[in-house]
Design a protein around this motif. Structure first.
Motif, short mmCIF file in Angstrom:
data_model
loop_
_atom_site.label_atom_id
_atom_site.label_comp_id
_atom_site.label_asym_id
_atom_site.label_seq_id
_atom_site.Cartn_x
_atom_site.Cartn_y
_atom_site.Cartn_z
N ALA A 86 0.81 -1.22 0.00
CA ALA A 86 0.00 0.00 0.00
C ALA A 86 0.84 1.27 0.00
O ALA A 86 0.33 2.36 0.22
CB ALA A 86 -0.93 -0.02 1.21
N SER A 440 -10.59 -2.40 2.99
CA SER A 440 -9.20 -2.83 3.17
C SER A 440 -9.14 -3.81 4.32
O SER A 440 -9.19 -3.43 5.49
CB SER A 440 -8.27 -1.65 3.42
OG SER A 440 -6.93 -2.09 3.37
N SER A 448 -1.98 4.14 -0.91
CA SER A 448 -2.75 3.66 -2.05
C SER A 448 -4.25 3.80 -1.88
O SER A 448 -4.98 3.86 -2.85
CB SER A 448 -2.40 2.20 -2.33
OG SER A 448 -2.86 1.39 -1.26
#
Lengths: 488, 488
Positions: A86, A440, A448
């Motif tokens: 990320a 997530s 990200s």
């Protein structure tokens, strides 16, 4: 011109000299060639310059560096094995930062046999700790693809997951306490290893998963578990995702929560793996609607005992459950590994999925989670949406945790750029919101997903996060611009 | 004169009217007789007046009350079943407060069979949830003495423990998410029930154990577990505490972590129970150096199956472990319950310990924890110190978690007041510090341990706690003067 060069030269030189006095000249890098490996992330998507890279030896040096940076107005990007997906562990463009690498802090400080705990420093590579503990007759169950290069500090900072979460939890659940340097340079000593300690706010869990924005984790104490004496690894062809979830719960009940992995791997993915690695062949008959790679482990002597038919009790118990599920129609076909080699072959198919998708074509990977009851709903709706928008999908997941790695793909790499990825993402996130899902599940936010975080996280939660960040790091010095989106 | 009386009268009347408009007139109490049960704690040690007691119906009403109190400058003391042992749930003297009782929020909102979760409101009594889940074929394993009157909100606010923590964890480990009203009146909706969700700071675990100082928990989603199909309950006479810890680890390994309770109960305590309740008799032979009440549970069919000798497999497996430990000398005597009645009798001895100590004489109870390897060290040193200072000791504990309820006692209630309790406490806390122990393992801080918190909690941790408290509750409106000692 390097960032060090852009800062007033004498100031930069003084700052770097001070870093050298703290960590030793050999452990401060300013040359581009020496810094390169620390400035670009594993995915090659994120890269930026830094004033210096410093590798402190202990929490005391980390504390001094934090205080130095505070007085100099330089930001700190803590870095472990630099395997983040990320962009959370490399500097931001245009921000004067150092990379503080924990790679020198590699001591395993203490193994407590009676308490079943181990104290290890942030720079210890996950696999190193696994081996250390294994040699002492126990197991540290956290595991995933990057285990050979990721570090414990990074695992903690991102609350890493992996394939054993269904039994042992995320990194958070495996950690009993931390040593960390807070943004004011104070050292938080929380390595007691206590199972119970109700003396104030849970700072440990606040730091875990905070992606370096609230402090620098320098060491931790982890729970250890007995090693399985026997394992059953099976590839199952299930009638549906909901049938798989029924099987999950039945096996959990009947085996006393002994499922160590419950991985979703449907036919398109099996085919992609077979295509990319022709030596690998799914042993299942016919097309697989819902494939599940299940592993059950037991540390019980009685389970490892072989009966008259040559099966041990765990195998016999699972065979009887599978038989029941075949009769009900939930299981259509099942293959049980008969040797370590067969087990390794089954796992190899799972481990090569990411590479197989990359070989298949262009792809965008979601890392999402859902309540188990809503997984099939999401898949049904989203597969329709994806098809409608011109995408194929290749989806795997840690189904036992409701965690899907859902990929939008296109075998035609040229056509990919013409596909409406933005719309597909927006519709996926909208659907997730309706179904109580998370955008997530285990990879974190980093750089990200800051935009998704801003758009989808509840305002009450975002405000509380910002207030905590301001309270503990008022100068926004610790990994700025990560995880917590700035207020608009 | 009541607190409401001390406030400017028209102001107080307006404030109470506003409370009535929010929660309904029937759910706002201002008469001393109606408020009495909410103003004095369970131990009768803490008592203070309040402007009013209000019983909101839902999170929206709680939010409105929080905003009203903020504008009026009135503090809020959230209250569950009022069974705290630390004075955390009743108002402070001299502070204009309301008691916000969650007792009206008693809905069990959602039972998720596939995900093995349940969503329940803060005012649900623990035992009510246990029964609800039990009727649906699963178990909610949190349990302890106050289960018939404590509420889930209080369990969460204090991160309550109990006797099953060794297997299932504290309340924190059983909770997957919260609904809570934050000090700014915003509602934090975290009831998704996801097993994995890495989207920012762990606000759930920050609120759990915060004793109402950071917000008001209104509902939660909990993990559920399969019910044991069979249990083995044994009273063991062990050679030493360290022998008991060896047995703990051996049984955990061999049974796949199936120990549900591992309670320390030495001879002086057994004798105190026998004295207070002559109908109860320890079934063990001779004096017991280290008594352990162990319970192992299994949801496995194979464990519940009876063999040719009439034992089921779990019993047979434990008998073989006990035999091994008798040969090594770690176990001196063992009694296994042969019926539910015998099991109940063994547990009754454990459950009547507190009453037995109260009958025995005057007492001060520590609620402490230690790394398992240091438990015997603490007991040896502290027993010597206690004897030297003129105290007897009666100690029990959740030994599997390293949690001791260590009591300094005196059969002579008159002499008690002459004994140097302050010195004994200081020496106990000093010893705990040396041995990486905690001064509050499961009962929390409340009012009762603020001084210990100030003296012993690390400055880095206290500072971080204060910063978080100021950030989320800048006007110190939520349960002020609890848990977080003011800076000096």
């Amino acid at each position: 011109v390097s960032q060090a060069g852009r800062l007033a030269e004498s100031f930069a030189a003084d700052f770097v000299d001070a870093l050298r006095r703290i960590a030793g000249a050999r452990h401060v890098f300013t040359e581009p060639a020496d810094m390169a490996g620390y400035l670009t992330d594993w995915t090659s998507q994120y890269s930026a310059d830094a004033v210096a890279v410093v590798r402190p030896a202990d929490a005391e040096q980390v504390s001094q560096i934090v205080k130095l940076c505070a007085s100099a107005g330089i930001s700190i990007v803590p870095q472990g094995g630099n395997t983040s997906l990320a962009g959370g562990g490399v500097p931001s463009k245009g921000v004067a930062s150092i990379v503080l690498s924990l790679s020198r802090m590699q001591a395993i400080r203490h193994f407590d046999e009676a308490g079943r705990t181990v104290v290890a420093e942030a720079g210890v590579v996950l696999e190193t700790l696994q081996s250390y503990v294994d040699e002492r007759g126990l197991q540290f169950p956290l595991t995933f693809g990057a285990k050979g290069s990721c570090t414990l500090g990074g695992n903690l900072a991102t609350n890493a997951g992996g394939s054993n979460v269904v039994r042992y939890g995320n990194t958070r659940e495996l950690c009993l306490g931390l040593e960390a340097v807070l943004p004011d340079g104070s050292i938080f000593n929380g390595l007691t290893g206590l199972r119970k300690d109700n003396t104030g706010y849970d700072l440990k869990d606040l730091l875990i998963g905070s992606e370096g924005t609230l402090g620098i984790i320098t060491a931790a104490v982890f729970k250890l578990y007995p090693k399985p004496l026997t394992r059953v690894t099976a590839l199952l062809s299930m009638a549906s995702v909901d049938a798989a979830i029924r099987a999950l719960n039945l096996v959990q009940d009947r085996t006393g929560h002994s499922i160590e992995a419950f991985e979703y791997i449907p036919q398109p993915v099996l085919s992609a793996v077979e295509k990319a690695f022709p030596v690998l062949k799914s042993p299942l008959q016919g097309p697989v609607e819902t494939g599940v790679l299940m592993e059950v482990g037991s540390s019980r002597l009685s389970d490892a005992k072989t009966d008259d038919d040559g099966f041990n009790q765990l195998v016999a118990e699972l065979l009887s459950i599978f038989e029941e599920l075949m009769e009900s129609g939930d299981i259509r076909d099942a293959v049980i590994a008969q040797s370590e080699q067969q087990r390794a072959d089954l796992w190899r198919m799972r481990e090569l999925v990411l590479e197989s998708i990359m070989a298949y074509g262009a792809a965008y990977h979601f890392d999402i989670s859902l309540p188990l009851a809503n997984v099939s709903w999401f898949l049904r709706e989203m597969d329709l949406t994806a098809a409608e928008l011109g995408f194929e999908t290749l989806t795997i997941g840690h189904l036992g945790d409701g965690n899907l790695h859902y990929a939008l793909v296109s075998a035609d790499r040229e056509a990919w750029h013409g596909l409406p990825l933005g719309e597909a993402k927006a519709r996926a996130f909208e659907l997730l919101k309706q179904l109580n899902g998370s955008f997530s599940a285990e990879h974190g936010i980093g750089q990200s997903k800051l935009d998704v975080m801003r758009a989808l996280k509840q305002p009450a939660q975002l405000n509380a996060m910002r207030a905590i960040k301001r309270a503990l790091d008022p100068d926004d010095m610790m990994n700025p611009g990560r995880l917590v989106p700035a207020a608009e």
